[in-house]
Design an enzyme around this catalytic site. Structure first.
Site: not given
Ligand code: HEA
Ligand code: HEA
Ligand SMILES: [Cu+2]
Ligand code: CUA
Lengths: 295, 532, 381
Positions: B82, B111, B147, B175-176, B259, B261, B263, B274, B308-309, B334, B337, B456
């Site tokens: 997933h 293009d 993942w 690809s990317s 990380h 990634e 962003y 925007s 930070h992860h 951020t 923005k 989790r």
């Molecule tokens: C962009 C990234 C993205 C997106 C869009 C989503 C979308 C969703 N995620 Fe995802 N998620 C991740 C990225 C994302 N996730 C990542 C990176 C992890 C960590 C994995 C890891 O731990 O390694 C994670 C882990 C994660 C967990 C934790 C699993 C765990 O730690 O055990 C859960 C649990 O609820 C969850 C739920 C969902 C749900 C309900 C949606 C929903 O938004 C999805 C909605 C979309 C659909 C449902 C599809 C459309 C509908 C159909 C196909 C028809 C069928 C519908 C029905 C039968 C109702 N996700």
């Molecule tokens: C699109 C993806 C995305 C984005 C944009 C971010 C944005 C940020 N993430 Fe997130 N992050 C993930 C995707 C993302 N993250 C994913 C996928 C994981 C889990 C991976 C995994 O373990 O599977 C993760 C996990 C993760 C962790 C690790 C947690 C853990 O495993 O223990 C941390 C820790 O520092 C973190 C921090 C942040 C911070 C500080 C930002 C900042 O960029 C956020 C900045 C934004 C704001 C703060 C809000 C707007 C700001 C204001 C309104 C200004 C004023 C505010 C203040 C001064 C407070 N993220």
């Molecule tokens: Cu990060």
């Protein structure tokens, strides 16, 4: 070709079957290699994956020949606009940047092991418990001639083959440059001569590299699985060697094209790409020589 | 920002000499950025449905305590695949699809710069995911190590299909990288005369910066999986202390990629927002220049915050402090923005068309996700949050209500331009409200569950979490079903069922893409437009 | 209007959830304050940042919604045309920066305290392995494994789930209150993470390295946590239970443990001299198998193809007895098969090997006695 262009307008290449062929070939390679490795791991026998892998490689080679042929043809017809030329150059340079980052991953592993994990296993700076409880007999050192689990190996010195190889590769960079100069001066003889020399030097480098590996395996007990020193040594030099191989093949193709009269001083993207690539491979080697061998 | 002084008269001439080829060949052989854009977008959407279906399996299993539907090993495969599919198969290709469609049009190019490579970088993707999904049906199952595939779970302790996983990630990376090179070169080299850097639409800017992130970190991911491969199959010990390596080293390499990634998945979203907010506020974007600088600073900072992860991995104190401070700093650009968007809204003349609804939801919900991100950045507190559902809540807020919402907003914004007809607005509004409500029911309670201590990646949990998980699952099913509305709408729109639209679909919209006819002609600018 | 409707919906949804919540086991809605000084500080930090974020959120969203309500086209709003203000932009760069500094200072202070495990009164080596914890009292000659105690029948839904479903173990870790206890975390196989929320201690157990953490518990009681790093199939079934006892009680417990260990050794000596019957071995073997082996090799001995081999018809389970004893005692390096030599007594090894050789249609008829295991160990030394 169907498109007519006045000098103002853009050039958009025709549709081409090659990308999808290449994509399919890549699929076969990945599938074949993946199943082969898995099967060998389980049973020692590669199974059907091998066939798929070979088929993939064959198709990739055919694809490359076809694609480049089309490309060369179009280029020779003068169909590529100046802008496309710039695009190619920029594309190549960013591609090389991505290659640099690929090597960075392995250099990163090397530095991590040297600066952090190996000293930590030896109890530095506040990991005495790691050392005391888990690896009491281990002494940190680099090159890691004795791993925590006791595998012993010898380090590869830098003075023999590696030094010669460095000189060879450095020289080849110069000859490559001379070939380029020849092209720019429209001196085709110079171009041919120095290009041939570069290919030769590249091949000698590869040959010596093979000798070095044989030496490592046979005399030093320095193998791919001899702990982190051998791991970083072989992956870094190995991937570098693969790049030298690709670069040499690339140069051979260029050389063949030179013999066919291709390239002029204002239309020689492929030549430049090959030369950049060669210089890049050379620079990587310098990094390797310093960080893997000397220090 | 950018206006045309002369109509380039594109629609009239372009289709005459080089229309699309017919049939399957058109799609297989295509070098057209619009075709490739459409391929990417449809591929991404299909992957979203597949990844979503896996999320539904997860939510169904977690509906009640106890093991009911799947066994734990399969559950782990579901979470892993997933995550992989959503990240690499849905969000990234969707943005690449948008880039393909919009960047040439926005900068006045005919293009993408390297059209055949463009085709190649798309077509290898379906194969990569085919391999990934195939592993689920093989002996030993698919990847089951998250993942993030931490070693040694992904090396010594994984099933042998890991080799296929590694190669499929390699292909995704190739690809990317090719896609990113194409974007950079297009932007650098193909801008119409007069389209100076600081006149480029922000979507182009954000993608430009994103592409550099991609080139810098995808190869590192390739290196990481390669080391996993050699550790598992060829006896190396990069991630094994017995040979002098360190499992934590894997995490450093992975997150150096990982990380940036995240962003990569949000910067183009910023670009989309925007574009949309000024259109429907009928007011120029506030602080264009600072938006560009903020994007660049986020990208630069993203290279020095990866650990930070890994706060719980036992880094030296100095490292923990460094990574905490740097991570916190990202909130500043951020925030700039977010503030700029709000200032753009301020004293505008706002209307609430569907793209705007999604964009507004994005601003609020992404910010909530950002706040939880900031909380996670505080090292001592992260010890409590780490690897709980609080993290899951955080990243789904930034990814689903952030990245995915922005993609949906972009689709609603540009779809009329792509198809030439207005989509079914009633369906679109239904899609929005159903999604908005269900997505919050789905992800908001995860904060509480996480704070209460639910880890989790577990298929079963203790009884206290039962009620909340039930609600989360219901929210999940509802959100999933809501996406089917979107599917129906897209099919209708692509069959051109709807009222034809003008070149300028939205009255407040600015930019080159709105100067060409709707649907955009197959070849847009065969001669460069003039830009003042 | 729509937004109001939306909020109404969300509010109703939330109230539903909270209604549903008090029917069953109560779940706290916030982070625990815990029972140590550190955990209280962490809680404080958490609340501070949460509130700051909430306030910023209210301000930002407040302005935004004000604009959305008052500056809309349908109300006849005419768009202004400003799009820049260096002053404002500098302000909203600097102010957040200052706020962040305000957060960083207390965070740094707490972190430094957490990372100082020196001057401990008691040291415990915590070793994670798939899927159990091993505790070893460094200064005392005591060690034991701690395994999930929830019966499989509860997990599969055949029995009702107990109060501490999934959060109970056979042998909890016991520590004294008011003493600084240092933990040395490591692992035998993959990465695990030892987490007790009430102590605010979560530290990864990395194979081949030792991480240090510490706690000082104020209040006697039973504290529960879980493994917090994905560690394979049964990651969700690897709880941590700690009993904090008053120092005197702790000393008594310690003394009892030492005595227990001495008795067990005596018992083993006694067993060496006697033979057990097939029935005894099989029933004991089944117990051990289900407790220690079934999570991988499955209760029916079929394993999970491609991940864990089945034992039904396996060459080792049908072949040489010594090889069988060997793999159980020493494990198989480079695979998930752990070494059970430390965890199981010789009697248990004998029983489980006998069981595997005679269950599920593996009808070798071999009886493996404690002394066979003993001999094997002696020979391989
Ligand atoms: C962009 C990234 C993205 C997106 C869009 C989503 C979308 C969703 N995620 Fe995802 N998620 C991740 C990225 C994302 N996730 C990542 C990176 C992890 C960590 C994995 C890891 O731990 O390694 C994670 C882990 C994660 C967990 C934790 C699993 C765990 O730690 O055990 C859960 C649990 O609820 C969850 C739920 C969902 C749900 C309900 C949606 C929903 O938004 C999805 C909605 C979309 C659909 C449902 C599809 C459309 C509908 C159909 C196909 C028809 C069928 C519908 C029905 C039968 C109702 N996700
Ligand atoms: C699109 C993806 C995305 C984005 C944009 C971010 C944005 C940020 N993430 Fe997130 N992050 C993930 C995707 C993302 N993250 C994913 C996928 C994981 C889990 C991976 C995994 O373990 O599977 C993760 C996990 C993760 C962790 C690790 C947690 C853990 O495993 O223990 C941390 C820790 O520092 C973190 C921090 C942040 C911070 C500080 C930002 C900042 O960029 C956020 C900045 C934004 C704001 C703060 C809000 C707007 C700001 C204001 C309104 C200004 C004023 C505010 C203040 C001064 C407070 N993220
Ligand atoms: Cu990060
Ligand atoms: Cu042990 Cu998770």
């Amino acid at each position: 070709m169907s498109q007519q262009h006045d000098s103002q307008s853009y050039y958009v290449p025709e549709q081409s079957p090659w990308p999808i062929v290449g994509a399919f070939a890549l699929f076969l390679i990945a599938l074949g290699a993946g199943t082969t490795i898995a099967k060998i791991h389980q049973t020692g026998d590669p199974g059907w994956g091998k066939t798929v892998l070979i088929a993939g490689i064959v198709i990739v080679v055919l694809m490359m020949i076809g694609w480049f042929k089309d490309q060369i043809h179009e280029s020779m017809q003068g169909m590529h606009s100046e802008q496309l030329g710039v695009s190619y150059k920029q594309g190549m340079s960013w591609f090389i940047l991505s290659e640099v980052m690929f090597f960075m991953a392995f250099f990163g592993a090397l530095f991590y092991a040297r600066v952090l994990s190996v000293p930590w296993l030896g109890g530095e700076p506040n990991n005495e418990m790691t050392h005391l409880v888990l690896w009491p007999d281990f002494t940190a050192m680099w090159p890691l001639e004795k791993t925590p689990d006791g595998t012993e190996t010898q380090a590869m010195g830098w003075t023999g083959l590696p030094l010669i190889n460095t000189l060879i590769l450095l020289t080849s960079s110069i000859t490559m440059h001379m070939a380029h100069v020849g092209l720019e001066k429209n001196n085709r003889k110079q171009m041919k001569l120095f290009l041939t020399l570069t290919v030769l030097l590249g091949s000698i480098f590869l040959y010596l590299q093979v000798l070095e590996y044989v030496h490592a395996y046979r005399d030093l007990n320095l193998t791919l699985d001899a702990g982190i020193y051998g791991n970083t040594f072989f992956l870094l030099t190995g991937f570098h060697g693969m790049h030298v191989t690709v670069g040499t093949l690339f140069l051979i193709v260029i050389l063949a094209r030179v013999w066919c009269g291709h390239f002029s001083n204002d239309n020689h993207f492929a030549f430049m790409a090959a030369s950049w690539y060669w210089h890049f491979v050379d620079v990587v080697w310098l990094g390797l020589f310093i960080f893997v061998y000397i220090i | 920002m950018t206006t045309l002084t002369e109509n380039p008269n594109v629609a009239a001439t372009a289709d005459t000499h080089h229309g699309p080829a017919k049939g399957l060949k058109r799609w297989l052989y295509t070098t057209n950025h619009k075709d490739i854009g459409s391929l990417y977008l449809w591929f991404a959407f299909i992957m979203f449905l597949i990844g979503g279906a896996m999320a539904m399996v997860i939510r169904a299993e977690l509906f009640q305590p106890g093991l009911q539907i799947v066994d734990p090993h399969f559950f782990n495969q579901m979470t892993t695949v997933h995550g992989l599919i959503m990240v690499f198969g849905a969000v990234m290709p969707a943005f690449t699809g948008l880039a393909n469609w919009m960047i040439p049009m926005m900068i006045g190019a005919p293009d993408m710069a390297l059209p055949r490579m463009n085709n190649f970088s798309f077509w290898i993707l379906p194969f990569a995911f085919l391999i990934l999904i195939m592993t689920l049906f093989m002996e030993g199952g698919g990847p089951a190590f998250g993942w993030t595939f931490y070693a040694p779970l992904s090396t010594t302790y994984s099933s042998d299909t890991t080799a296929l996983f590694v190669f499929s990630v390699h292909i995704m990376g190739i690809s990317s990288i090719m896609g990113a090179i194409n974007v950079i070169v297009t932007i650098w080299n193909m801008r119409a005369p007069g389209m100076t850097w600081m006149k480029m639409p922000l979507f182009v800017w954000t993608w430009f910066i994103t592409a550099f992130l991609l080139i810098a970190v995808m190869p590192v991911l390739a290196g990481a999986v390669t080391m996993v491969l050699t550790d598992k199959f060829f006896g190396t010990s990069f991630f094994d202390a017995a040979g002098g390596g360190d499992p934590v080293m894997f995490q450093h390499i992975f997150w150096f990629f990982g990380h940036p990634e995240v962003y990569i998945m949000i910067l183009p979203a910023f670009g989309v927002i925007s574009a949309i907010v000024p259109t429907f506020a009928r007011k120029p974007l506030f602080g264009y220049a600072s938006m560009v600088y903020a994007t660049a600073s986020i990208a630069l900072l993203s290279f020095v915050v990866w650990a930070h992860h890994m706060f719980t991995t036992g880094m030296p104190l100095f490292g923990e402090l460094f990574f905490m401070y740097c991570t916190m700093l990202i909130s500043v650009p951020t925030g700039v923005k977010v503030f700029n968007w709000v200032a753009t809204l301020w004293r505008g003349s706002i209307s609430f068309e569907v793209p705007m609804l999604f964009a507004l939801a994005f601003i609020v919900l992404f910010t909530i996700g950002g706040f939880s991100g900031l909380m996670l950045a505080i090292t001592p507190v992260d010890f409590q949050y780490h690897d709980t559902y609080f993290v899951v809540a955080h990243f789904h807020y930034v990814l689903v209500t952030g990245a995915v919402f922005s993609i949906i907003a972009a689709a609603y914004y540009w779809l009329p331009k792509w198809t030439g007809v207005m989509y079914d607005v009633t369906l679109a509004k239904a899609h929005f409200w159903c999604s908005l409500i269900s997505v919050n029911l789905l992800f908001f309670p995860m904060h509480f569950v996480g704070l209460a201590g639910m880890p989790r990646r577990i298929p079963d949990y203790s009884l206290q979490f039962a009620d909340f998980n039930q609600w989360i699952s219901i929210g999940g099913f509802a959100f999933g079903l809501s996406q089917l509305i979107f599917l129906a709408l897209l099919i209708k729109a692509c069959r051109k069922q709807g009222k034809p639209v003008d070149a300028k679909v939205w009255d407040g919209a600015e930019g080159l893409e709105w100067e060409v006819a709707s649907p955009a002609p197959y070849h847009t600018f065969s001669t460069p437009p003039k830009i003042k | 209007m729509k937004l109001i409707k939306l909020f109404a919906c969300v509010a109703i949804a939330i109230s539903f959830v909270s209604n549903a919540a008090d029917k069953a086991v109560e779940m706290p809605l916030n982070m625990t304050k815990g029972v140590t000084q550190i955990s209280a500080e962490v809680y404080q930090l958490h609340m501070t940042i949460l509130i700051i974020c909430a306030v910023i959120g209210v301000l930002v969203f407040g302005v935004m919604f004000w604009a959305l309500i008052h500056h809309r086209k349908s109300k006849g709003a005419k768009a202004a045309n400003f799009h820049e203000s260096v002053k404002v932009e500098i302000a909203w760069t600097i102010v957040p920066f200052l706020i962040l500094i305000g957060m960083a200072i207390p965070a740094t202070r707490t972190l430094i305290a957490m990372e100082d495990p020196s001057d401990a009164d008691l040291t415990i080596v915590v070793t994670g392995s798939q899927w159990k914890w091993h505790y070893q009292y460094f200064e005392h000659d005591i060690d034991f494994y701690s395994v999930l105690a929830t019966p499989r029948e509860q997990i599969n839904g055949r029995w009702d789930k107990g109060e501490n479903y999934l959060l109970e173990v056979d042998k909890p870790l016991v520590i004294p209150t008011d003493k600084k206890v240092r933990f040395l975390m490591t692992s035998d196989d993959v990465i695990h993470s030892w987490w007790v929320p009430d102590f605010a201690v979560k530290k990864d157990a990395n194979p081949g390295f030792i991480n240090e953490a510490w706690t000082k518990v104020d209040k006697a009681g039973i504290y529960r946590g879980q493994c917090a790093e994905l560690c394979g199939k049964d990651h969700g079934f690897m709880p941590v239970v700690v009993i904090a006892k008053e120092p005197e009680e702790f000393d008594t417990w310690l003394a009892d443990k030492v005595e227990e260990k001495r008795k067990a050794q005596e018992e083993e000596q006694r067993l060496l001299a006697m033979n057990m019957t097939m029935e005894e071995l099989m029933s004991e073997g089944e117990r051990v198998y289900l407790a220690s082996c079934a999570s991988c090799h499955q209760p029916n001995g079929m394993g999970l193809p491609g991940v864990f081999p089945g034992l039904v018809g396996s060459p080792i389970a049908l072949g040489d007895v010594d090889a069988h004893i060997n793999i159980v005692i020493n494990g198989q390096t480079g695979t998930a098969m752990p070494a059970f030599g430390k965890q199981l007594s010789k009697k248990e090894v004998a029983a489980v090997v006998t069981y595997e050789r005679n269950a599920w249609g593996n009808n070798t008829g071999d009886l493996v006695q404690v002394k066979d295991v003993h001999e094997f160990v002696k020979r391989s030394l």
